[in-house]
Design a protein around this motif. Structure first.
Motif, PDB file in Angstrom:
ATOM      1  N   GLY A 243      10.666   1.406  13.532  1.00 13.90           N
ATOM      2  CA  GLY A 243      12.143   1.052  13.225  1.00 13.90           C
ATOM      3  C   GLY A 243      12.081  -0.089  12.274  1.00 13.90           C
ATOM      4  N   SER A 244      10.830  -0.639  11.596  1.00 11.72           N
ATOM      5  CA  SER A 244      10.838  -1.502  10.409  1.00 11.72           C
ATOM      6  C   SER A 244       9.492  -1.346   9.729  1.00 11.72           C
ATOM      7  CB  SER A 244      10.987  -2.835  11.277  1.00 11.72           C
ATOM      8  OG  SER A 244       9.779  -3.123  11.867  1.00 11.72           O
ATOM      9  N   SER A 245       9.892  -2.159   8.613  1.00  9.82           N
ATOM     10  CA  SER A 245       8.651  -1.926   7.831  1.00  9.82           C
ATOM     11  C   SER A 245       7.659  -2.679   8.324  1.00  9.82           C
ATOM     12  CB  SER A 245       9.174  -2.527   6.257  1.00  9.82           C
ATOM     13  OG  SER A 245       9.215  -4.208   6.517  1.00  9.82           O
ATOM     14  N   VAL A 246       6.266  -2.686   7.499  1.00 14.31           N
ATOM     15  CA  VAL A 246       5.014  -3.387   8.218  1.00 14.31           C
ATOM     16  C   VAL A 246       5.172  -4.745   8.000  1.00 14.31           C
ATOM     17  CG1 VAL A 246       4.088  -3.606   5.630  1.00 14.31           C
ATOM     18  CG2 VAL A 246       2.466  -3.200   7.870  1.00 14.31           C
ATOM     19  N   ASP A 247       6.225  -5.323   7.450  1.00  6.74           N
ATOM     20  CA  ASP A 247       6.482  -6.761   7.324  1.00  6.74           C
ATOM     21  C   ASP A 247       7.599  -7.130   8.133  1.00  6.74           C
ATOM     22  OD1 ASP A 247       4.713  -7.795   5.881  1.00  6.74           O
ATOM     23  OD2 ASP A 247       5.755  -8.104   4.115  1.00  6.74           O
ATOM     24  N   SER A 248       8.008  -6.173   9.079  1.00  9.23           N
ATOM     25  CA  SER A 248       8.717  -6.382  10.193  1.00  9.23           C
ATOM     26  C   SER A 248      10.422  -6.528   9.447  1.00  9.23           C
ATOM     27  CB  SER A 248       8.740  -7.652  11.073  1.00  9.23           C
ATOM     28  OG  SER A 248       7.305  -7.135  11.743  1.00  9.23           O
ATOM     29  N   ARG A 249      10.649  -6.012   8.418  1.00 10.35           N
ATOM     30  CA  ARG A 249      12.017  -5.982   7.721  1.00 10.35           C
ATOM     31  C   ARG A 249      12.546  -4.581   8.069  1.00 10.35           C
ATOM     32  NH1 ARG A 249       8.933  -8.992   3.965  1.00 10.35           N
ATOM     33  NH2 ARG A 249       9.817 -11.113   3.759  1.00 10.35           N
ATOM     34  N   MET A 250      13.901  -4.514   7.689  1.00 11.13           N
ATOM     35  CA  MET A 250      14.639  -3.255   7.833  1.00 11.13           C
ATOM     36  C   MET A 250      13.916  -2.041   6.886  1.00 11.13           C
ATOM     37  SD  MET A 250      18.599  -2.460   7.486  1.00 11.13           S
ATOM     38  CE  MET A 250      18.813  -3.816   8.828  1.00 11.13           C
ATOM     39  N   LEU A 251      13.712  -0.946   7.239  1.00 11.48           N
ATOM     40  CA  LEU A 251      13.186   0.072   6.482  1.00 11.48           C
ATOM     41  C   LEU A 251      14.210   0.469   5.282  1.00 11.48           C
ATOM     42  CD1 LEU A 251      12.103   2.548   9.291  1.00 11.48           C
ATOM     43  CD2 LEU A 251      10.644   1.311   7.623  1.00 11.48           C
ATOM     44  N   VAL A 252      13.784   0.152   4.303  1.00 13.41           N
ATOM     45  CA  VAL A 252      14.700   0.275   2.925  1.00 13.41           C
ATOM     46  C   VAL A 252      13.743   1.028   1.845  1.00 13.41           C
ATOM     47  CG1 VAL A 252      15.920  -0.714   0.923  1.00 13.41           C
ATOM     48  CG2 VAL A 252      15.937  -1.585   3.363  1.00 13.41           C
ATOM     49  N   VAL A 253      14.118   2.265   1.383  1.00 11.94           N
ATOM     50  CA  VAL A 253      13.387   2.863   0.432  1.00 11.94           C
ATOM     51  C   VAL A 253      14.532   3.263  -0.651  1.00 11.94           C
ATOM     52  CG1 VAL A 253      12.181   5.128  -0.312  1.00 11.94           C
ATOM     53  CG2 VAL A 253      11.818   4.019   1.831  1.00 11.94           C
ATOM     54  N   ALA A 254      14.215   2.810  -1.971  1.00 13.98           N
ATOM     55  CA  ALA A 254      15.051   3.161  -3.091  1.00 13.98           C
ATOM     56  C   ALA A 254      16.691   2.649  -2.905  1.00 13.98           C
ATOM     57  CB  ALA A 254      15.188   4.611  -3.271  1.00 13.98           C
ATOM     58  N   GLY A 255      16.548   1.563  -2.242  1.00 10.78           N
ATOM     59  CA  GLY A 255      17.886   0.876  -1.768  1.00 10.78           C
ATOM     60  C   GLY A 255      18.776   1.579  -0.563  1.00 10.78           C
ATOM     61  N   GLN A 256      18.049   2.616   0.104  1.00 11.02           N
ATOM     62  CA  GLN A 256      18.802   3.282   1.060  1.00 11.02           C
ATOM     63  C   GLN A 256      18.190   2.777   2.542  1.00 11.02           C
ATOM     64  OE1 GLN A 256      21.166   5.763   0.965  1.00 11.02           O
ATOM     65  NE2 GLN A 256      21.154   5.092  -1.106  1.00 11.02           N
ATOM     66  N   ARG A 257      18.746   2.374   3.188  1.00 10.92           N
ATOM     67  CA  ARG A 257      18.501   1.875   4.750  1.00 10.92           C
ATOM     68  C   ARG A 257      18.476   2.849   5.633  1.00 10.92           C
ATOM     69  NH1 ARG A 257      22.920  -2.607   5.537  1.00 10.92           N
ATOM     70  NH2 ARG A 257      21.880  -2.776   7.605  1.00 10.92           N
ATOM     71  N   HIS A 258      17.525   2.749   6.604  1.00  9.19           N
ATOM     72  CA  HIS A 258      16.929   3.767   7.462  1.00  9.19           C
ATOM     73  C   HIS A 258      16.980   3.358   8.843  1.00  9.19           C
ATOM     74  CE1 HIS A 258      16.326   7.149   4.408  1.00  9.19           C
ATOM     75  NE2 HIS A 258      15.783   5.977   3.720  1.00  9.19           N
ATOM     76  N   ALA A 259      17.215   3.781   9.936  1.00  8.20           N
ATOM     77  CA  ALA A 259      17.439   3.388  11.225  1.00  8.20           C
ATOM     78  C   ALA A 259      15.916   3.629  11.946  1.00  8.20           C
ATOM     79  CB  ALA A 259      18.395   3.777  12.276  1.00  8.20           C
ATOM     80  N   ARG A 260      15.520   4.796  11.810  1.00  5.70           N
ATOM     81  CA  ARG A 260      14.435   5.125  12.335  1.00  5.70           C
ATOM     82  C   ARG A 260      13.090   5.164  11.522  1.00  5.70           C
ATOM     83  NH1 ARG A 260      18.362   9.013  14.003  1.00  5.70           N
ATOM     84  NH2 ARG A 260      18.983   8.672  16.267  1.00  5.70           N
ATOM     85  N   GLY A 261      12.065   5.201  12.070  1.00  9.42           N
ATOM     86  CA  GLY A 261      10.759   5.573  11.170  1.00  9.42           C
ATOM     87  C   GLY A 261       9.502   4.528  11.630  1.00  9.42           C
ATOM     88  N   PHE A 262       8.541   4.823  10.882  1.00  7.23           N
ATOM     89  CA  PHE A 262       7.122   4.028  11.035  1.00  7.23           C
ATOM     90  C   PHE A 262       7.052   3.281   9.812  1.00  7.23           C
ATOM     91  CE2 PHE A 262       6.134   7.927  13.453  1.00  7.23           C
ATOM     92  CZ  PHE A 262       5.826   7.407  14.883  1.00  7.23           C
TER      93      PHE A 262
END
Length: 556
Positions: free
Chosen positions: A441-460
């Motif tokens: 539910g967050s990036s490896v740095d414990s931030r929100m998952l954001v890829v190319a400006g798009q935020r995502h709620a679920r994931g690794f």
């Protein structure tokens, strides 16, 4: 106490926060308060400025060691001693017997939450918490009212989290509204604020300081909860975005649905909690009730609002400890709050707590209700009977919340109405990666998952080189996901692979930072073990890789 604090400074439990102090000390050495990039208000920054001058005078470079940790937490040790003196004063005032005196002083002197938070963890919550309890003591006991305004002002200029007791302070200010001594305190409060803000004003950085510490800091962690064992931990939303639509976990809902996100629902719940505390405080002037309301105000702040951290239970601990020195009825609450706060911090250091964080969250909620209703006999005749048994109403409530929590966690591991099962919820997962820990539910740095400006709620959130192995659930037909490099870093370059029982079924090709996420959808029928692999393609610098919305389609 000073020796104990010094010894615990060598524990070096969490270097991440100590590195912030090192960075800020370095900034203060180079340019003082001009252009200071820090999200702490002025009071503690003045101490770091003195630490910077000390290092400069001895031509020392600030580095993580016993000297710096001791200097950074010296005000915490001083606040701890002052809290002991305040408790000693309260115990003498109530003419406590020797046993009570020893119990309260021992709980305060050897409190696990205080010792973990300050010298071990390297945090400074004890400082602003001391100012809070001093102002509450002056207001509730109607003594030294002239000090209330300046002490509250200093508390807010130490950490903005001091607003957690506002619902309890407001009715007390109303009760003392006709006191000249209270309003005379506005003059020293203005003087204290002027002196503390003057260096920022002279350095032309006053506006920047307010933006960083009072505006940006409030949205620095846009999560339902950030490792805080509270209501949102019970809902399984740790490090998940605070703008999730709770009924289907979609991000950024529109219209009325925005009211059912952790952000708005948490604010509404705390608003109702605060209103109840405010009204009850207006109706009565009983000192015991106002101490209880102050504890509940700080506790509700932690339990209900989104974006809370593991340490934000600490103000409630400090208030409860001083309240226990005035009224013996608060001793149990002070003990439990101390243990729960200590456990919260331990779970961050050792996050593989399994179901324990949910149990502690349930106990925290149970304690809040126990404080709110007062003595068990206040329920009804049945509750009075149960109070004589080991299972008090408080424990019954905690067990009920625990059962609801388990059922909620089970529901999260079932397919949704369309047959999709969130892969991040499947037990038995294993992983290996070159740097950091796997995050859900967050990036490896414990931030929100954001890829190319798009935020995502679920994931690794992972870091190349990495392999995540997930058992394929029974009845799974397909596996779907997206993959990309997280926006929190730049310059990375990786390739993603999906393998089923050792066979590569999908590859992303070379992906660079800034590129959009690529989608994958594969057949997993008959498979047993799925592997999500990230290849660093040489150097793994900045390779913060995200697997977004990974899920299995389950046959009906």
């Amino acid at each position: 106490m000073a020796v104990l604090n010094l010894l615990l400074c060598s524990a070096n439990a969490y270097d991440g926060d100590i590195n912030y102090w090192i960075d800020w000390i370095g900034q203060l050495q180079k340019r003082g308060f001009a252009g200071l990039d820090a999200n702490y208000p002025p009071v503690y920054m003045f101490w770091l400025w003195l630490v910077a001058r000390f290092h400069e005078s001895l031509q020392l470079v600030p580095e993580n060691g016993l000297l710096l940790r001791s200097l950074v937490t010296a005000p915490v040790a001083l606040a701890h001693v002052l809290a002991l003196l305040l408790a000693h004063h309260c115990l003498n005032k109530t003419r406590a017997d020797d046993r009570t005196w020893q119990q309260v002083m021992a709980l305060l002197a050897l409190n696990p939450a205080i010792l973990m938070n300050g010298p071990v963890w390297g945090q400074v919550d004890m400082i602003f918490s001391l100012f809070l309890v001093l102002s509450l003591y002056a207001l509730i006991e109607a003594r030294y009212l002239v000090l209330v305004m300046p002490v509250l002002c200093i508390a807010l200029l130490t950490k903005f989290q001091a607003i957690c007791v506002a619902p309890a302070v407001a009715p007390l200010l109303w009760h003392h509204r006709k006191s000249r001594r209270l309003w005379l305190g506005l003059l020293p409060a203005a003087l204290a604020a002027g002196l503390l803000l003057l260096p920022y004003l002279l350095a032309n950085s006053l506006g920047s300081m307010f933006r960083q510490t009072y505006i940006q800091a409030s949205s620095l962690y846009p999560y339902a909860t950030y490792h805080a064992n509270n209501l949102w931990q019970l809902a399984g939303l740790d490090t998940r975005p605070d703008n999730l639509y709770l009924l289907d976990l979609a991000v950024s809902p529109t219209g009325w649905r925005v009211l059912l996100t952790p952000k708005h629902l948490g604010i509404a719940l705390f608003g109702l909690w605060s209103l109840w505390l405010f009204i009850s405080g207006l109706r009565r002037r009983d000192a015991s009730l106002h101490w209880r309301n102050a504890i509940l105000s700080a506790l509700g702040f932690f339990l209900l609002l989104p974006g809370m951290h593991e340490r934000y239970l600490f103000p409630a601990v400090s208030i409860a400890l001083i309240a226990a020195s005035r009224f013996s009825a608060f001793r149990t609450a002070a003990l439990w709050l101390s243990v729960l706060c200590f456990a919260n911090m331990c779970f961050v250091l050792h996050p593989s707590g399994g179901a324990l964080p949910y149990l502690f969250a349930a106990l925290t909620l149970g304690l809040a209700v126990r404080l709110m209703v007062g003595k068990p006999a206040a329920f009804n005749a049945a509750s009075a009977l149960l109070a004589r048994l080991p299972l008090t109403p408080w424990w019954i409530l905690a067990i009920a919340i625990w059962a609801l929590t388990i059922s909620w966690q089970v529901r999260l591991r079932l397919p949704d109405h369309e047959g999709w099962l969130d892969a991040t919820r499947i037990p038995g997962r294993t992983y290996s990666q070159a740097w950091g820990d796997l995050q859900t539910g967050s990036s490896v740095d414990s931030r929100m998952l954001v890829v190319a400006g798009q935020r995502h709620a679920r994931g690794f959130g992972t870091h190349a080189e990495s392999v995540i192995t997930i058992p394929v659930p029974p009845g799974a037909e397909r596996f779907s996901t997206q993959a990309g490099l997280d926006d929190e870093t730049s310059g990375g370059e990786v390739s993603f692979f999906i393998r089923l029982d050792g066979r590569t079924l999908w590859s992303s090709g070379r992906l660079a930072a800034g590129a959009g996420a690529v989608s994958a959808d594969i057949d997993v029928r008959g498979g047993h073990s799925l592997q999500l692999v990230v290849d660093p393609l040489g150097s793994n610098a900045n390779d913060h890789a995200d697997w977004l919305s990974p899920r299995f389609r389950i046959a009906r």
